[in-house]
Scaffold this active site. Sequence first.
Site, PDB file in Angstrom:
ATOM      1  N   MET A  94       0.843  -1.194   0.000  1.00 18.41           N
ATOM      2  CA  MET A  94       0.000   0.000   0.000  1.00 18.41           C
ATOM      3  C   MET A  94       0.882   1.248   0.000  1.00 18.41           C
ATOM      4  SD  MET A  94      -3.439  -0.947   2.042  1.00 18.41           S
ATOM      5  CE  MET A  94      -2.832  -0.667   3.684  1.00 18.41           C
ATOM      6  N   GLY A  95       2.175   1.085  -0.328  1.00 15.74           N
ATOM      7  CA  GLY A  95       3.063   2.240  -0.419  1.00 15.74           C
ATOM      8  C   GLY A  95       3.601   2.676   0.923  1.00 15.74           C
ATOM      9  N   ASN A  96       4.133   3.910   0.950  1.00 16.42           N
ATOM     10  CA  ASN A  96       4.854   4.433   2.119  1.00 16.42           C
ATOM     11  C   ASN A  96       5.937   3.409   2.516  1.00 16.42           C
ATOM     12  OD1 ASN A  96       4.605   5.210   5.524  1.00 16.42           O
ATOM     13  ND2 ASN A  96       5.216   6.640   3.963  1.00 16.42           N
ATOM     14  N   LEU A  97       6.747   3.094   1.528  1.00 16.08           N
ATOM     15  CA  LEU A  97       7.670   1.971   1.652  1.00 16.08           C
ATOM     16  C   LEU A  97       8.795   2.269   2.639  1.00 16.08           C
ATOM     17  CD1 LEU A  97       7.917   1.006  -2.128  1.00 16.08           C
ATOM     18  CD2 LEU A  97       6.251   0.272  -0.409  1.00 16.08           C
ATOM     19  N   HIS A 125       9.633  -3.212   3.440  1.00 15.90           N
ATOM     20  CA  HIS A 125       9.136  -3.469   2.079  1.00 15.90           C
ATOM     21  C   HIS A 125      10.302  -3.738   1.132  1.00 15.90           C
ATOM     22  CE1 HIS A 125       5.717  -0.816   3.546  1.00 15.90           C
ATOM     23  NE2 HIS A 125       5.054  -1.833   3.048  1.00 15.90           N
ATOM     24  N   GLY A 143       5.145 -10.277   3.942  1.00 14.52           N
ATOM     25  CA  GLY A 143       5.957 -10.164   5.148  1.00 14.52           C
ATOM     26  C   GLY A 143       5.351 -10.938   6.313  1.00 14.52           C
ATOM     27  N   LEU A 179       9.281  -2.596  11.688  1.00 16.83           N
ATOM     28  CA  LEU A 179       9.028  -1.461  10.797  1.00 16.83           C
ATOM     29  C   LEU A 179       7.592  -1.539  10.278  1.00 16.83           C
ATOM     30  CD1 LEU A 179      12.326  -1.057   8.729  1.00 16.83           C
ATOM     31  CD2 LEU A 179      11.762  -0.291  11.034  1.00 16.83           C
ATOM     32  N   SER A 180       6.952  -0.379  10.251  1.00 21.83           N
ATOM     33  CA  SER A 180       5.562  -0.305   9.795  1.00 21.83           C
ATOM     34  C   SER A 180       5.283   1.114   9.323  1.00 21.83           C
ATOM     35  CB  SER A 180       4.626  -0.638  10.960  1.00 21.83           C
ATOM     36  OG  SER A 180       3.324  -0.170  10.687  1.00 21.83           O
ATOM     37  N   SER A 181       4.455   1.216   8.307  1.00 22.54           N
ATOM     38  CA  SER A 181       4.092   2.558   7.829  1.00 22.54           C
ATOM     39  C   SER A 181       3.417   3.343   8.938  1.00 22.54           C
ATOM     40  CB  SER A 181       3.145   2.445   6.634  1.00 22.54           C
ATOM     41  OG  SER A 181       3.791   1.743   5.599  1.00 22.54           O
TER      42      SER A 181
HETATM   43  O1  PAF Z   1      -0.057  -5.780   3.538  1.00 24.09           O
HETATM   44  C1  PAF Z   1      -0.514  -4.853   2.839  1.00 24.09           C
HETATM   45  O2  PAF Z   1       0.145  -3.828   2.594  1.00 24.09           O
HETATM   46  C2  PAF Z   1      -1.911  -4.988   2.251  1.00 24.09           C
HETATM   47  O3  PAF Z   1      -2.759  -5.649   3.117  1.00 24.09           O
HETATM   48  C3  PAF Z   1      -1.910  -5.644   0.855  1.00 24.09           C
HETATM   49  C4  PAF Z   1      -1.436  -7.084   0.907  1.00 24.09           C
HETATM   50  C5  PAF Z   1      -1.039  -4.851  -0.103  1.00 24.09           C
HETATM   51  C6  PAF Z   1      -3.348  -5.654   0.301  1.00 24.09           C
HETATM   52  O4  PAF Z   1      -3.849  -4.363   0.169  1.00 24.09           O
END
Ligand code: PAF
Length: 285
Positions: A26-29, A33, A143, A180-182
């Site tokens: 979902m971005g904000n890597l 990620h 992950g 680590l988490s967004s």
């Molecule tokens: O883990 C995530 O970032 C989300 O749940 C995913 C797998 C991209 C689905 O939107």
Amino acid sequence: MQTFHHAADLARALAPYRRVAFVPTMGNLHEGHLALMRLARSHGDAVVASIFVNRLQFGPGEDFDRYPRTMDADRAGLEREGVDMLFAPTDQEMYPVPQLFRVRPPPLGDELEGAFRPGFFDGVCTVVLKLFNLVRPQVAVFGKKDRQQLGIVRGMTQQFNLGIEIVASETVRSADGLALSSRNGYLSAAERAEAPRLHRVLRRVADAIAAGRRDGAALEAEARAELARHGWQVDYVAIRQGPELRVPSPEALASPADVIVLAAAKLGATRLIDNVDAVPSRATR
Ligand code: PAF
């Protein structure tokens, strides 16, 4: 790196590749990620990442609107990792009409995260199935930080015969242990200083099991109490076993090889999740 907003263009670009490794995000890597991207590289001849903030998996009052959207920085990170293609669909591309058909996960989807975020796994499975159908990968990397998601997606992939290998990547942590988490970006300085306690508490429970304790319910209660004492609002601390995250009997805890301790708790307004293996070096499941 090529960026695609339309699945048809991505499909054309992927046609020459034999083994596509896919990392949905979902971005904000962050570094977690990017570790998924590196693992994907070792599994495919083309690596595709997607960035799509999937409104279906957010409940009312959750952070869909304020979820950090950092496309330029994300693109730069993916370029540095040598990702070949980014799929960044619009809402219109993913959901051109209201999504009436949904994937209904098994009962595990209503436990743990699902108990506190009703409909979350319906939303995750639905978007992951759609992404799989659009990207058509041979391998997909998820992950272990989202352990329940990993298990549910793996089960969906098997039961719907999707023919995609699901590869698990270890959780990446800061030096102080915080996964680590967004969502870490939402923490105030004081909350950030407190946040690593979640991992410490989980590790202590896991180590106690590995050392022979079998009173799982007491261990869970002790962990919840310690977090609460330090200002956390605890959703759950749960000792589970195996890829299906089943509730272990005290006897089952005697073989802790596939025991996992999971938790979700809020610090202020920020909800964090984490999990650890009782025997840490276990192969990724
Ligand atoms: O883990 C995530 O970032 C989300 O749940 C995913 C797998 C991209 C689905 O939107």
